[in-house]
Enzyme design. Sequence first.
Site: not given
Lengths: 349, 349, 349, 349
Positions: A148, A241
């Site tokens: 990710c 994130h």
Amino acid sequence: MKKRKVAVLGATGTVGQRFISLLAGHPWFDLAALTASDRSAGKRYGDAVHWLLATDPPDGVMDMTLEPTGADVDAEICFSALPSEAAEEHEAALAKAGRHVFTNASTHRMDPDVPLLLAEVNFDHVRALEAQRRDRRWSGSIVANGNCTAIHLSLALAPLQHDFGIERLVVTTMQALSGASYPGVPSLDTLDNVVPFISGEEEKVEAETRKFLGAWDGRRFVPADIAMSVHCNRVTVRDGHTETVSVALRGRPGVDEVKRSLRAFTGRPQERGLPSAPKRPIVVREEPDRPQPVLDRDVERGMASVVGRVREDPVLGTKFVVLGHNTIRGAAGASVLNAELLVAEGCLG
Amino acid sequence: MKKRKVAVLGATGTVGQRFISLLAGHPWFDLAALTASDRSAGKRYGDAVHWLLATDPPDGVMDMTLEPTGADVDAEICFSALPSEAAEEHEAALAKAGRHVFTNASTHRMDPDVPLLLAEVNFDHVRALEAQRRDRRWSGSIVANGNCTAIHLSLALAPLQHDFGIERLVVTTMQALSGASYPGVPSLDTLDNVVPFISGEEEKVEAETRKFLGAWDGRRFVPADIAMSVHCNRVTVRDGHTETVSVALRGRPGVDEVKRSLRAFTGRPQERGLPSAPKRPIVVREEPDRPQPVLDRDVERGMASVVGRVREDPVLGTKFVVLGHNTIRGAAGASVLNAELLVAEGCLG
Amino acid sequence: MKKRKVAVLGATGTVGQRFISLLAGHPWFDLAALTASDRSAGKRYGDAVHWLLATDPPDGVMDMTLEPTGADVDAEICFSALPSEAAEEHEAALAKAGRHVFTNASTHRMDPDVPLLLAEVNFDHVRALEAQRRDRRWSGSIVANGNCTAIHLSLALAPLQHDFGIERLVVTTMQALSGASYPGVPSLDTLDNVVPFISGEEEKVEAETRKFLGAWDGRRFVPADIAMSVHCNRVTVRDGHTETVSVALRGRPGVDEVKRSLRAFTGRPQERGLPSAPKRPIVVREEPDRPQPVLDRDVERGMASVVGRVREDPVLGTKFVVLGHNTIRGAAGASVLNAELLVAEGCLG
Amino acid sequence: MKKRKVAVLGATGTVGQRFISLLAGHPWFDLAALTASDRSAGKRYGDAVHWLLATDPPDGVMDMTLEPTGADVDAEICFSALPSEAAEEHEAALAKAGRHVFTNASTHRMDPDVPLLLAEVNFDHVRALEAQRRDRRWSGSIVANGNCTAIHLSLALAPLQHDFGIERLVVTTMQALSGASYPGVPSLDTLDNVVPFISGEEEKVEAETRKFLGAWDGRRFVPADIAMSVHCNRVTVRDGHTETVSVALRGRPGVDEVKRSLRAFTGRPQERGLPSAPKRPIVVREEPDRPQPVLDRDVERGMASVVGRVREDPVLGTKFVVLGHNTIRGAAGASVLNAELLVAEGCLG
């Protein structure tokens, strides 16, 4: 167009749930099977899953029966959210048995004949599938997604690599809890805290980013020649994130040139108008305090990378912040987009 | 030894509260006065303060009467937790009136004759006080602390600068909420979020770190010649700033040499055994996942910087994580230690 | 006085860590042994524990060797932080073998001959030990603590029961994460959330509170005749359970009478000046917004219950909020105080 | 059908933002004006607002110009998110000038001729508008919403009041941060904490719930005769208030009867199929650990109350947990639904 049958492998985890949520009502794909470990197989999905998404599960899914993960799953395309060991056991068998596996597992990501595909960035890597099928005698295939963190970093770097060239970069990440799946990070480790370590993550981000931005030379992947240092941290955020990036670009472009490059970026998913394609794969914001997870992770339905604070870096030349949804574009959404691209390009037969 | 009378200026805020907590029962200092803005002056301290520390206020303090901040405060040493504008208004006047002001405000930090003192690192900067007193015709003095982030960064860098020399560095911070004082950051901005921006902070950290690690040449401060890039972020942590550091050291020392340098570091506060001196100003940890705010911020009573994850950096040579308590060593505790040092060295007469 | 040898059973968990922290430097007890499951036995404590307290472990403890939990542990007093099954297996065997077991496990709490001891409240329950030793042919004994929520509730109710009598009450708890031990509650369940359920907790609080406030009639425990309804919730707090209480007291005393009763409360630990006794077992606050976990959990070193917002209740007559530290007074600290009391009273021979 | 022109008064706050988000693309209403205090009036909305919702603002809104709040706003219906003082100043003037004001402010909620309307529960209260218009000589009107906590409590209680009758109840709330607007609760008060107090809230919930569940007797509102005790707490949740309820119902119905009553509940908004009406105004869940804010607040697009853990209460007979979105059904969404209802019923002319 007849919908293609798809399965979600490892359907009960956080990424499996995202797959189900993204595939509900998909115009091209028909969710035909859900698999789980032998322990859960045979159960009703609704009895086996600890559903964690804020939106209720799509109608009907809760009553599907979990199958054991295995090569006889009745689906042309398999979206894999399997843990590493299960991926090791099943993904190659499925590809051999003719299934097209789009996987989030790290198991095959760095295999020399498995494309690590980021749909806007390196479509030409799918040419490796010829070698994959020929050498492994597979009628199906495996296409991997990156980690990710690597996905959002690479998406933001791709236009800069193309337009200027990248010499080296230093990245610090502040990663969301959902990236560690469920039960994942204990709450006592995360409340009022930062954990400055995620096992194996820094190595993955460095290697995968180089593969994403590298080339397929007809026989093997040649990683991009970029020096990279990554610091990974876990912070108390559910999804999204955040990464701070300091990067040395060739020719030392100015801030405006960098923003123009980022904003202008599109790829094949946009050209072909794929169902899951974000209109803007990279969203550039001008406010001094953006992107922020809670405000920006869901932009473009979680399929974009959001860049902000593009400015001069006194050490490396350019710096910025990039944020993206880790279980949508950073995982399940990336796989679905990859599958759409291969269907649209006729790569799956 | 007769205790010296001290005052806390701006006593109701978060840093003011830390001062009070650190000065309670201090062997050398007698807390004689608390000041506040005109709006609160005259009130009982306990009625004006929104006490935020987990430990109850020291006996007696709640019943002290707040005085207006002004040059006639009856104390030899003034610890200032004033906001910038109030610092601008009062600190010079106090120094002129013979008080020794140890300040956390940013107002005078970069003044050409004000020492930005970090007790273990740059004691020789106090030589600037001669010029300060002479040129400004002050009988007192102003000594500043740095910004909380700059303090812990500089403490960790000081032995590396001394033993190897620093060429350039890239730093990303994850800063605690108490650094924004009270009411500070709204909870809606911090729950499930990271804010990748703190106004003016990056510039302060860069400038102050260079001043800390620079030299007094007899007439002015010569900043250290270090290229530095800082990314500042606010995270959901009460106390304790975490910083990831990638740094290029001269001679490219190995990880073990770097750790040895950090561990061996002490300064005058340790030599003189000052009451607030940490035994180890830099604590180096070997665990892969430390330091963490909740576990490490209170080590050495919050007076140390805790370094972990020292490792090779593929871009700059060396990287590590440093963490420190932002309102103790990063603010009030640093001032108290500075005052102790100047008393011990006879610099205050 | 020669110190008595004590052991901590189940020393690696969150309650075990609290025991170690409280026993360090204890004037009467000498921490002689730490036990763990067979899996960890033989390891150095520092290698087996994931230390979670903000204060560093006491000197020397990290180098102790973990023993397997068993009846041959070399200690007169055993503080048990064992999980239920291990408590089932070992605690009776230890008591048979002459050890005095002070346990936090729920296993024996409701046994008809095991005192559920709350040192200020029901010291006379220790008379059950005669029956326990006689009927079970034990040379040692088992004394239990209550559940963390029941302890603070019962401490606050005890003077009201004594001074007025309690008819019925409705309680809602907001419980801290450390009450679920480690790894405990997954962070994805707690961030930006409340979980309105803790398995088995409501039943425990109701039964144990009645036992705490009940009587030993010479042959059995007679629970207090109080109707009670408890709603348990998990909130995002590290330590400190908060409970809202609506209670019907006999004679419908006014708010001031209730506060007086709470403030005046002391018991044998205060009379005897036991080392771990809080000076005030119940601290009553007048501010409209107290108690709060972050501000009040550590008062009296975590050994008190803090009551606030005492006011009239339109339905039941009286209402208030009570807060207490769940792993200190609510667990390890309660056991240590119980042991001190039995030593001081000569109940352990 | 021609759309009716509507305005949002106090458009920059958290409730104002929700109004805008709910009114975007509304089939009956056309968002024609946004107002703000004189300080912000004249600014572009996008320049004045600190947008806090996870979804981007609707197209076009950011470029609207803020008008000063005043009686000449060009809109038939005014949705008010004004703070109390501004509501005091403007709402009556607007009603006098012919506007229909649907307000979230507490100012007029308890006025003897202002309906406190909860669309499924007390539609007949709109009969008070006749008196309101006649006695005040208004051509417009004011209709109020309740407090967010009172709304969800009353929605859950309404079928129980209707089917059984309510004698008395004890409620403890765990309220979300967005209920305090922005900047609202400082993060230092909420991280790792519970605040057991919200100023004025307990009184409001008690009075408003009685008004919601009471009757209009043709001349005045007769509050429901229910004894009620409310404990209000602030917890670290972005959106979604959780309430534990212990209630004495007439006839002491069993758990199954209570659930049936809750599940069967609908009202006029459902009958008329209003655009913002939830299909199920009360959703009853059977899992032991639901409802939870993060999982349930957005059910029925935030317009339902979610009830769980219905069980016997040893003190009052019945207990359960109710949760609802505080800024949607608890504020802006309730007003929009009220307006839809009055339009559909022809009450606005």
